[in-house]
Design a protein around this motif. Structure first.
Motif: not given
Length: 179
Positions: A6-11, A32-36, A58-68, A83-88
């Motif tokens: 999922l991360i590879d496809a998103l990147i 990934i935004t500069e702020t993040v 991506y793994r920490r903030l958009y997969w594990t932390r939100p419990r996806f 995951f994809d929606t959360g990243a966007n």
């Protein structure tokens, strides 16, 4: 599908460095935004953000932390969409889409109890998802995915309507993010 795929496809979809004048997020690399990036310890030029740093974020903030990841144990296609929606749009927005859809699909709370739409995946949300999947099975996962994508598409349209500069992104959002 695993999180690495999922991360590879998103990147791949996000591409390299971008600094579009209409993008309120400012400079990005791999999406990934500069702020993040700064909030997660990266202090270099955004043009040079390492791919492995982006993947770790991506793994920490958009997969594990939100419990996806917990959703993925039950419904892999739903977790991939979250995951994809959360990243966007942010993980809370993605989680709220799931919660709204589950509430709307519970047949007046006959299949499982309504849950709070708080943008957090916790025991109640996971129990509702389990109840939905028990009642509707794997075909239900497809319907739930459609409901989440409908909410996502509506939000993109609303963003473009409320801020004309976002019209520059609407076609790509709909083409690459919904469905």
């Amino acid at each position: 599908m695993d999180i690495d795929s999922l991360i590879d496809a998103l990147i791949e979809r996000e591409g390299g460095y971008a600094d579009h004048p209409a993008d309120r997020g400012g400079p990005t690399r791999f999406g990934i935004t500069e702020t993040v990036a700064r909030a997660n310890g990266y202090d270099g030029a955004m043009r040079h953000l390492p791919r492995d740093t982006a993947a770790a974020i991506y793994r920490r903030l958009y997969w594990t932390r939100p419990r996806f990841d917990a959703v993925g144990e039950r419904a892999p296609s739903i977790a991939a969409e979250l995951f994809d929606t959360g990243a966007n749009m942010g993980p809370k927005v993605a989680a709220a889409f799931l919660q709204r859809a589950l509430n709307a699909l519970n047949r007046g709370a006959r299949d499982y109890a309504d849950i709070a739409v708080d943008g957090r995946i916790g025991p109640a949300t996971l129990a509702a998802l389990d109840g939905f999947l028990r009642r509707r099975g794997r075909t239900g996962e497809t319907v739930l995915l459609k409901a989440i994508e409908a909410l996502q598409g509506e939000r993109y349209l609303r963003l473009a309507e409320s801020r004309p500069a976002n019209e520059a992104f609407l076609y790509g959002w709909l083409a690459n993010r919904v469905g």
